[in-house]
Design an enzyme around this catalytic site. Structure first.
Site, PDB file in Angstrom:
ATOM      1  N   SER A 140       0.836  -1.206   0.000  1.00  0.00           N
ATOM      2  CA  SER A 140       0.000   0.000   0.000  1.00  0.00           C
ATOM      3  C   SER A 140       0.866   1.250   0.000  1.00  0.00           C
ATOM      4  O   SER A 140       0.552   2.248  -0.646  1.00  0.00           O
ATOM      5  CB  SER A 140      -0.906  -0.001   1.236  1.00  0.00           C
ATOM      6  OG  SER A 140      -1.733  -1.135   1.224  1.00  0.00           O
TER       7      SER A 140
ATOM      8  N   ARG B  87     -32.925 -26.386  -9.041  1.00  0.00           N
ATOM      9  CA  ARG B  87     -32.818 -27.152  -7.790  1.00  0.00           C
ATOM     10  C   ARG B  87     -34.174 -27.180  -7.084  1.00  0.00           C
ATOM     11  O   ARG B  87     -34.758 -26.123  -6.813  1.00  0.00           O
ATOM     12  CB  ARG B  87     -31.758 -26.484  -6.888  1.00  0.00           C
ATOM     13  CG  ARG B  87     -31.672 -27.051  -5.496  1.00  0.00           C
ATOM     14  CD  ARG B  87     -31.054 -28.437  -5.498  1.00  0.00           C
ATOM     15  NE  ARG B  87     -30.899 -28.966  -4.147  1.00  0.00           N
ATOM     16  CZ  ARG B  87     -30.641 -30.234  -3.889  1.00  0.00           C
ATOM     17  NH1 ARG B  87     -30.515 -31.107  -4.886  1.00  0.00           N
ATOM     18  NH2 ARG B  87     -30.502 -30.643  -2.653  1.00  0.00           N
TER      19      ARG B  87
ATOM     20  N   HIS C  19     -26.434 -21.938  -3.684  1.00  0.00           N
ATOM     21  CA  HIS C  19     -26.091 -23.288  -4.129  1.00  0.00           C
ATOM     22  C   HIS C  19     -26.095 -24.304  -2.980  1.00  0.00           C
ATOM     23  O   HIS C  19     -25.991 -25.518  -3.232  1.00  0.00           O
ATOM     24  CB  HIS C  19     -24.699 -23.314  -4.776  1.00  0.00           C
ATOM     25  CG  HIS C  19     -24.676 -22.897  -6.216  1.00  0.00           C
ATOM     26  ND1 HIS C  19     -24.768 -21.592  -6.616  1.00  0.00           N
ATOM     27  CD2 HIS C  19     -24.556 -23.631  -7.355  1.00  0.00           C
ATOM     28  CE1 HIS C  19     -24.702 -21.531  -7.934  1.00  0.00           C
ATOM     29  NE2 HIS C  19     -24.589 -22.752  -8.418  1.00  0.00           N
TER      30      HIS C  19
ATOM     31  N   GLU D 151      -4.380  -3.642  -7.144  1.00  0.00           N
ATOM     32  CA  GLU D 151      -4.410  -2.241  -7.608  1.00  0.00           C
ATOM     33  C   GLU D 151      -4.940  -1.316  -6.504  1.00  0.00           C
ATOM     34  O   GLU D 151      -5.637  -0.336  -6.770  1.00  0.00           O
ATOM     35  CB  GLU D 151      -5.181  -2.092  -8.919  1.00  0.00           C
ATOM     36  CG  GLU D 151      -4.500  -2.900 -10.033  1.00  0.00           C
ATOM     37  CD  GLU D 151      -4.864  -2.480 -11.429  1.00  0.00           C
ATOM     38  OE1 GLU D 151      -5.297  -1.342 -11.643  1.00  0.00           O
ATOM     39  OE2 GLU D 151      -4.688  -3.320 -12.331  1.00  0.00           O
TER      40      GLU D 151
ATOM     41  N   GLU E 158      -9.203  -0.343   1.648  1.00  0.00           N
ATOM     42  CA  GLU E 158      -8.826   0.714   2.604  1.00  0.00           C
ATOM     43  C   GLU E 158      -8.126   1.854   1.853  1.00  0.00           C
ATOM     44  O   GLU E 158      -8.381   3.042   2.124  1.00  0.00           O
ATOM     45  CB  GLU E 158      -7.906   0.150   3.697  1.00  0.00           C
ATOM     46  CG  GLU E 158      -8.583  -0.809   4.676  1.00  0.00           C
ATOM     47  CD  GLU E 158      -8.833  -2.206   4.101  1.00  0.00           C
ATOM     48  OE1 GLU E 158      -8.280  -2.538   3.029  1.00  0.00           O
ATOM     49  OE2 GLU E 158      -9.601  -2.973   4.713  1.00  0.00           O
TER      50      GLU E 158
HETATM   51  C1  FAD Z   1      -2.999 -11.753  -7.521  1.00  0.00           C
HETATM   52  C2  FAD Z   1      -2.272 -10.442  -7.336  1.00  0.00           C
HETATM   53  C3  FAD Z   1      -1.776  -9.795  -8.457  1.00  0.00           C
HETATM   54  C4  FAD Z   1      -1.049  -8.596  -8.307  1.00  0.00           C
HETATM   55  N1  FAD Z   1      -0.488  -8.012  -9.416  1.00  0.00           N
HETATM   56  C5  FAD Z   1       0.371  -6.955  -9.231  1.00  0.00           C
HETATM   57  C6  FAD Z   1       1.113  -6.438 -10.349  1.00  0.00           C
HETATM   58  O1  FAD Z   1       0.991  -6.904 -11.491  1.00  0.00           O
HETATM   59  N2  FAD Z   1       2.004  -5.439 -10.122  1.00  0.00           N
HETATM   60  C7  FAD Z   1       2.194  -4.881  -8.881  1.00  0.00           C
HETATM   61  O2  FAD Z   1       3.022  -3.973  -8.746  1.00  0.00           O
HETATM   62  N3  FAD Z   1       1.483  -5.355  -7.793  1.00  0.00           N
HETATM   63  C8  FAD Z   1       0.599  -6.379  -7.946  1.00  0.00           C
HETATM   64  N4  FAD Z   1      -0.104  -6.879  -6.859  1.00  0.00           N
HETATM   65  C9  FAD Z   1       0.130  -6.298  -5.540  1.00  0.00           C
HETATM   66  C10 FAD Z   1      -1.053  -5.553  -4.967  1.00  0.00           C
HETATM   67  O3  FAD Z   1      -1.237  -4.328  -5.632  1.00  0.00           O
HETATM   68  C11 FAD Z   1      -0.802  -5.390  -3.450  1.00  0.00           C
HETATM   69  O4  FAD Z   1      -0.931  -6.681  -2.884  1.00  0.00           O
HETATM   70  C12 FAD Z   1      -1.735  -4.422  -2.798  1.00  0.00           C
HETATM   71  O5  FAD Z   1      -1.477  -3.099  -3.230  1.00  0.00           O
HETATM   72  C13 FAD Z   1      -1.647  -4.455  -1.260  1.00  0.00           C
HETATM   73  O6  FAD Z   1      -0.326  -4.398  -0.813  1.00  0.00           O
HETATM   74  P1  FAD Z   1       0.190  -5.480   0.270  1.00  0.00           P
HETATM   75  O7  FAD Z   1      -0.172  -6.818  -0.262  1.00  0.00           O
HETATM   76  O8  FAD Z   1       1.627  -5.239   0.540  1.00  0.00           O
HETATM   77  O9  FAD Z   1      -0.677  -5.216   1.555  1.00  0.00           O
HETATM   78  P2  FAD Z   1      -0.339  -4.191   2.743  1.00  0.00           P
HETATM   79  O10 FAD Z   1      -0.007  -2.871   2.174  1.00  0.00           O
HETATM   80  O11 FAD Z   1       0.642  -4.826   3.661  1.00  0.00           O
HETATM   81  O12 FAD Z   1      -1.749  -4.078   3.471  1.00  0.00           O
HETATM   82  C14 FAD Z   1      -2.158  -4.945   4.512  1.00  0.00           C
HETATM   83  C15 FAD Z   1      -3.448  -4.398   5.102  1.00  0.00           C
HETATM   84  O13 FAD Z   1      -3.197  -3.116   5.717  1.00  0.00           O
HETATM   85  C16 FAD Z   1      -4.081  -2.161   5.159  1.00  0.00           C
HETATM   86  N5  FAD Z   1      -3.430  -0.855   5.107  1.00  0.00           N
HETATM   87  C17 FAD Z   1      -2.197  -0.552   4.634  1.00  0.00           C
HETATM   88  N6  FAD Z   1      -1.968   0.760   4.717  1.00  0.00           N
HETATM   89  C18 FAD Z   1      -3.088   1.320   5.237  1.00  0.00           C
HETATM   90  C19 FAD Z   1      -3.487   2.638   5.572  1.00  0.00           C
HETATM   91  N7  FAD Z   1      -2.688   3.687   5.360  1.00  0.00           N
HETATM   92  N8  FAD Z   1      -4.702   2.829   6.112  1.00  0.00           N
HETATM   93  C20 FAD Z   1      -5.537   1.801   6.325  1.00  0.00           C
HETATM   94  N9  FAD Z   1      -5.230   0.517   6.027  1.00  0.00           N
HETATM   95  C21 FAD Z   1      -4.017   0.279   5.487  1.00  0.00           C
HETATM   96  C22 FAD Z   1      -4.411  -2.688   3.779  1.00  0.00           C
HETATM   97  O14 FAD Z   1      -5.590  -2.114   3.270  1.00  0.00           O
HETATM   98  C23 FAD Z   1      -4.525  -4.167   4.047  1.00  0.00           C
HETATM   99  O15 FAD Z   1      -5.788  -4.446   4.569  1.00  0.00           O
HETATM  100  C24 FAD Z   1      -0.864  -8.040  -7.005  1.00  0.00           C
HETATM  101  C25 FAD Z   1      -1.408  -8.688  -5.893  1.00  0.00           C
HETATM  102  C26 FAD Z   1      -2.081  -9.878  -6.028  1.00  0.00           C
HETATM  103  C27 FAD Z   1      -2.591 -10.562  -4.793  1.00  0.00           C
END
Ligand code: FAD
Length: 379
Positions: free
Chosen positions: A132, A268, A338, A363, A367
């Site tokens: 994030s 069903r 289902h 993307e 949050e």
């Molecule tokens: C299947 C898949 C495909 C993807 N494809 C791509 C891609 O092609 N390219 C790419 O660059 N990325 C990609 N991503 C990454 C994706 O964009 C990130 O997983 C996403 O932005 C969240 O980041 P994180 O997983 O590090 O979660 P974190 O940032 O660690 O978040 C964890 C939790 O904390 C919350 N949180 C974090 N900061 C705050 C805040 N300031 N206020 C409130 N809540 C907060 C979040 O909402 C979440 O609930 C992909 C992810 C998946 C799962």
């Protein structure tokens, strides 16, 4: 305000629907189980223009509108959300970044084959320690003579292993934070670039997600995409447009889940009648349909504004937030309608329920969408 689709848009929907039913539906379960991106589908998607939906014809695309783009993603997601995710990531992230910020020479070299579907694109922003908070990235690029040398690890990258061209965000001046981040075009086969671990995922399993590792990865200076230090601002603009695609994907997924539930309810039988004759089931179906339609309208509104050339930061975030959250509810209601058959893989409800979770995370999480919306409202 005209809410009707044009004749061309209706034909587009029908064409993509028929394609998805014929070329994707029969393989959905096998691709999900194999957890393998079906690269063999690429030429078929490309033949329909689905790998370059919004890119102008001069750059290899088919030059359709943002609303047309939504229609295409909806129809793919209705049948297989993970194929739609791959198409959305290709169209909406790496190649879109090149289209929006590349020079003509870069577009001729990389965008044209990407938009024609001859090559596959990826976009690498997220890192293990920077999701994030993407601007907190640790990947660095340092200038060395006529080239840049990139070091770092990106995670959760769609097509991280299969992509031919990856747009990589890296810090070129750590002292400047987000304003010191630049974007680079990195080709598969460049020494120092390799795919890391492939993720074993809950859903969207036919869309490949891997780490991308860059170790002393040297690219010529003309692989810098956009201005030095402007890569993060550019990435946010790419996401403004990309989020409309994820919203459309969520709408299509919800539509698929709804149709599966409606059809099941009609056939069903319990207590001597179809379960669709029970008011509890009818109300669920009605609520599902209303939510989908509301999400579709929000999504088309964001797309329509984009087509007019407006900035859509607020509208894209609203569409993505709402569509993904109602898709979660619709997919859950689909499983409930289902009953036990929603819990097993012989019926599609189970897969929609697994796939849908990604739409509230990828993307930008829900949050983060709320944060973007609130910032716009308070600005
Ligand atoms: C299947 C898949 C495909 C993807 N494809 C791509 C891609 O092609 N390219 C790419 O660059 N990325 C990609 N991503 C990454 C994706 O964009 C990130 O997983 C996403 O932005 C969240 O980041 P994180 O997983 O590090 O979660 P974190 O940032 O660690 O978040 C964890 C939790 O904390 C919350 N949180 C974090 N900061 C705050 C805040 N300031 N206020 C409130 N809540 C907060 C979040 O909402 C979440 O609930 C992909 C992810 C998946 C799962």
């Amino acid at each position: 305000m005209d809410f009707r689709l044009t004749d061309e848009q209706r034909l587009l929907r029908q064409t993509v629907r028929e394609f998805a039913e014929a070329e994707i539906r029969p393989h959905v379960r096998a691709w999900d189980e194999a957890q393998q991106f079906p690269r063999e589908l690429l030429p078929k998607l490309a033949a329909l223009g689905l790998m370059g939906i919004q890119f102008p014809e001069e750059w290899g695309g088919v030059g359709l509108s943002a609303i047309d783009y939504c229609i295409c993603l909806e129809e793919l997601a209705r049948v297989d959300p993970s194929v739609a995710l791959s198409v959305a990531a290709h169209n909406g992230l790496g190649p879109a970044h090149i289209h929006m910020f590349g020079t003509d020479a870069q577009k001729a070299r990389w965008l044209r084959p990407l938009a024609r579907g001859e090559t596959l694109g990826a976009w690498a922003l997220t890192e293990p320690g920077a999701g994030s908070d993407a601007a907190g990235m640790r990947t660095v690029a340092r200038r060395d003579g006529d080239s840049w040398v990139i070091d770092g690890t990106k995670t959760f990258i769609t097509h991280g292993a299969s992509a031919d061209v990856i747009v990589v965000m890296a810090s070129t001046d750590r002292s400047r934070g987000a304003k010191g981040i630049s974007a680079f075009i990195v080709e598969r086969g460049t020494p120092g670039l390799r795919a890391g671990r492939k993720e074993d995922k809950l859903g969207m399993r036919a869309s490949e997600t891997t780490e991308v590792i860059l170790e002393g990865c040297r690219v010529p200076a003309d692989h810098l995409l956009g201005e030095e230090g402007a890569g993060f601002i550019a990435a946010l603009q790419v996401l403004d447009a990309g989020r409309i695609g994820i919203a459309a994907l969520a709408v299509g997924l919800a539509q698929g889940a709804f149709e599966a539930a409606r059809d099941h309810a009609a056939t069903r039988r319990q207590f001597g009648q179809p379960i669709a004759s029970f008011q509890a089931i009818q109300w669920k179906l009605a609520d599902m349909a209303v939510r989908i339609e509301a999400a579709r309208l929000l999504t088309y509104r964001a797309a329509g504004l984009k087509d007019r050339g407006d900035r859509t930061t607020l509208e894209s975030a609203m569409a993505k937030l709402y569509a993904s959250e109602i898709a979660m509810r619709v997919a859950e209601d689909g499983v409930q309608i289902h009953g036990g058959y929603g819990f097993v893989k012989d019926y599609p409800a189970e897969k929609y329920f697994r796939d849908v979770k990604l739409t509230t995370i990828g993307e930008g999480t829900s949050e983060i969408q709320r944060l973007v919306i609130a910032r716009q409202l308070l600005a």
